[in-house]
Design an enzyme around this catalytic site. Structure first.
Site, PDB file in Angstrom:
ATOM      1  N   SER A   1      42.020  25.512  62.465  1.00 26.38           N
ATOM      2  CA  SER A   1      43.304  24.831  62.379  1.00 26.38           C
ATOM      3  C   SER A   1      43.490  24.183  61.019  1.00 26.38           C
ATOM      4  O   SER A   1      42.544  23.677  60.412  1.00 26.38           O
ATOM      5  CB  SER A   1      43.385  23.754  63.464  1.00 26.38           C
ATOM      6  OG  SER A   1      44.514  22.920  63.277  1.00 26.38           O
TER       7      SER A   1
ATOM      8  N   TYR B   1      50.092  25.432  58.974  1.00 28.59           N
ATOM      9  CA  TYR B   1      51.368  24.739  59.077  1.00 28.59           C
ATOM     10  C   TYR B   1      51.953  24.656  57.674  1.00 28.59           C
ATOM     11  O   TYR B   1      51.230  24.387  56.711  1.00 28.59           O
ATOM     12  CB  TYR B   1      51.192  23.315  59.624  1.00 28.59           C
ATOM     13  CG  TYR B   1      50.884  23.237  61.094  1.00 28.59           C
ATOM     14  CD1 TYR B   1      51.843  23.541  62.047  1.00 28.59           C
ATOM     15  CD2 TYR B   1      49.628  22.828  61.535  1.00 28.59           C
ATOM     16  CE1 TYR B   1      51.564  23.447  63.403  1.00 28.59           C
ATOM     17  CE2 TYR B   1      49.336  22.727  62.882  1.00 28.59           C
ATOM     18  CZ  TYR B   1      50.308  23.044  63.816  1.00 28.59           C
ATOM     19  OH  TYR B   1      50.037  22.955  65.157  1.00 28.59           O
TER      20      TYR B   1
ATOM     21  N   THR C   1      51.827  29.320  62.122  1.00 29.16           N
ATOM     22  CA  THR C   1      52.471  28.727  63.289  1.00 29.16           C
ATOM     23  C   THR C   1      53.945  28.482  62.991  1.00 29.16           C
ATOM     24  O   THR C   1      54.281  27.782  62.033  1.00 29.16           O
ATOM     25  CB  THR C   1      51.777  27.416  63.687  1.00 29.16           C
ATOM     26  OG1 THR C   1      50.435  27.721  64.117  1.00 29.16           O
ATOM     27  CG2 THR C   1      52.518  26.727  64.823  1.00 29.16           C
TER      28      THR C   1
ATOM     29  N   LYS D   1      52.500  33.315  64.625  1.00 30.32           N
ATOM     30  CA  LYS D   1      52.032  32.704  65.872  1.00 30.32           C
ATOM     31  C   LYS D   1      53.132  31.814  66.455  1.00 30.32           C
ATOM     32  O   LYS D   1      53.589  30.873  65.816  1.00 30.32           O
ATOM     33  CB  LYS D   1      50.780  31.869  65.601  1.00 30.32           C
ATOM     34  CG  LYS D   1      50.224  31.148  66.817  1.00 30.32           C
ATOM     35  CD  LYS D   1      48.974  30.379  66.444  1.00 30.32           C
ATOM     36  CE  LYS D   1      48.396  29.640  67.626  1.00 30.32           C
ATOM     37  NZ  LYS D   1      49.270  28.519  68.070  1.00 30.32           N
TER      38      LYS D   1
ATOM     39  N   HIS E   1      52.303  27.352  72.306  1.00 35.07           N
ATOM     40  CA  HIS E   1      51.656  26.158  71.748  1.00 35.07           C
ATOM     41  C   HIS E   1      51.009  25.321  72.852  1.00 35.07           C
ATOM     42  O   HIS E   1      51.109  24.092  72.866  1.00 35.07           O
ATOM     43  CB  HIS E   1      52.673  25.314  70.967  1.00 35.07           C
ATOM     44  CG  HIS E   1      52.074  24.626  69.779  1.00 35.07           C
ATOM     45  ND1 HIS E   1      52.429  24.899  68.486  1.00 35.07           N
ATOM     46  CD2 HIS E   1      51.114  23.664  69.686  1.00 35.07           C
ATOM     47  CE1 HIS E   1      51.739  24.154  67.652  1.00 35.07           C
ATOM     48  NE2 HIS E   1      50.928  23.393  68.364  1.00 35.07           N
TER      49      HIS E   1
END
Length: 360
Positions: A99, A122, A148, A223, A247
């Site tokens: 992440s 992100y 994402t 994603k 999510h």
């Protein structure tokens, strides 16, 4: 603690969350695979003495179609956090996705040893930070970007608001350490929500998928796709693959469970790019369902975090082995010797029209 007790402990962690979701009224927004949504149509009298679960993802061979999803702040679950998860995934011969909001940096995770790793991204308002981070991941040996796309704003996470969630003082978002991006401080509601509101770029659009391709040679997985329309646009924008994800059901209430959205997305891609399912997998039988509906593989999140909290690296190794064993057994009892033999005819879903049996 005996091995049987440890196994029971891990299974308890995996099932308790479902109970908590039901009690707290979150089942309407759960990401899990509905118990009655898919039933099997096993084939019999097939030699299943040898089962091959290996597959290839973006050109990388892995031992099974079960991979590790990006989950943030893993050192909140265990002191070794992402280090332990990275080692466990490597030992299992599968992919770990790190992440952006990890409590270990891309360089630190790379230092744990060899392994196939993807990086979840992100997009921040400061694009120079994004560019720097992508290049750091590439330099550290990461093989793909999982972008994402379903978080222009953080969903209303009522537990975080109630608890005024923030990172413990001894932990930081390691990938952004030393950068002047502000901190995840305590707030009147959720520290994470305040952080996201201040940092994440709400203007993110399809042109940014194309922009990412100009700053990295890594393939980009989009994603957060839940519709066929967006799947087609993702392909047009140059995505190398699609991850069907809601999510963890923490963004928008009443979106479909991942398993319910999967087949629409698969049909829309027409085989042009691989489609993966992220979220809702709790057993090896769930893996089989996803592959029967057209997924090229699945990513697991909560089972990893629960097992990490229970037993660190050993726990993550065990949960990956448990899912592998269950999936192998499901293949054998369904008459499938390889992943290519798992077909739509092996399941029947609650949403489909009456089946016309294939001709023999």
């Amino acid at each position: 603690m005996k091995q049987s007790q440890r196994r029971s402990c891990l299974r308890w962690y995996m099932t308790t969350m479902r109970l908590v979701q039901r009690i707290s009224g979150l089942f309407k927004r759960t990401e899990t695979l509905s118990l009655g949504s898919c039933n099997f149509r096993p084939r019999i009298l097939i030699d299943v003495s040898k089962i091959d679960m290996t597959t290839t993802v973006l050109g990388f061979k892995i031992s099974m179609p079960i991979m590790v999803a990006p989950t943030a702040m893993q050192k909140m679950a265990h002191p070794e956090g992402e280090y332990a998860t990275a080692r466990a995934a490597s030992a299992a011969g599968t992919i770990m996705t790190l992440s952006s909001w990890a409590t270990s940096s891309v360089e630190e995770v790379a230092s744990t040893g060899p392994g196939i790793r993807f990086f979840q991204l992100y997009v921040y308002k400061n694009r120079k930070v994004v560019e720097q981070l992508v290049r750091r991941a590439e330099k550290a040996g990461f093989k793909a970007i999982a972008l994402t796309v379903d978080t222009p704003r953080l969903g209303r996470r009522e537990t975080d608001i109630k608890n005024r969630f923030t990172l413990p003082p001894n932990l930081t978002l390691k990938n952004f350490e030393g950068l002047d991006l502000g901190k995840m401080d305590e707030a009147n509601d959720s520290g994470l929500a305040s952080y996201v509101a201040g940092q994440i770029d709400r203007t993110l659009s399809w042109k940014d998928v194309q922009w990412l391709q100009t700053i990295t040679s890594m393939p980009i997985l989009v994603k957060g796709v839940l519709t066929g329309e967006d799947a087609r646009i993702a392909i047009q924008a140059g995505a190398a693959g699609i991850i069907v994800s809601n999510h963890g059901a923490r963004q928008l209430d009443y979106v479909p469970a991942t398993i319910s959205a999967l087949e629409e997305v698969v049909k829309a891609t027409q085989g042009r790019v691989p489609v993966f399912l992220d979220g809702g997998v709790r057993r090896g039988t769930d893996v089989f369902k996803a592959l029967a509906l057209g997924a090229s593989g699945i990513f697991i999140g909560r089972p990893v975090v629960f097992s990490l909290a229970a037993e660190g690296e050993a726990g993550v190794r065990k949960v990956l082995q448990m899912l592998r064993d269950e999936f192998e057994l499901t293949m054998a009892l369904s008459g499938c010797r390889s992943l290519s033999e798992i077909t739509r005819n092996h399941i029947i879903t609650e949403w489909e029209t009456p089946r016309h049996l294939p001709k023999l």
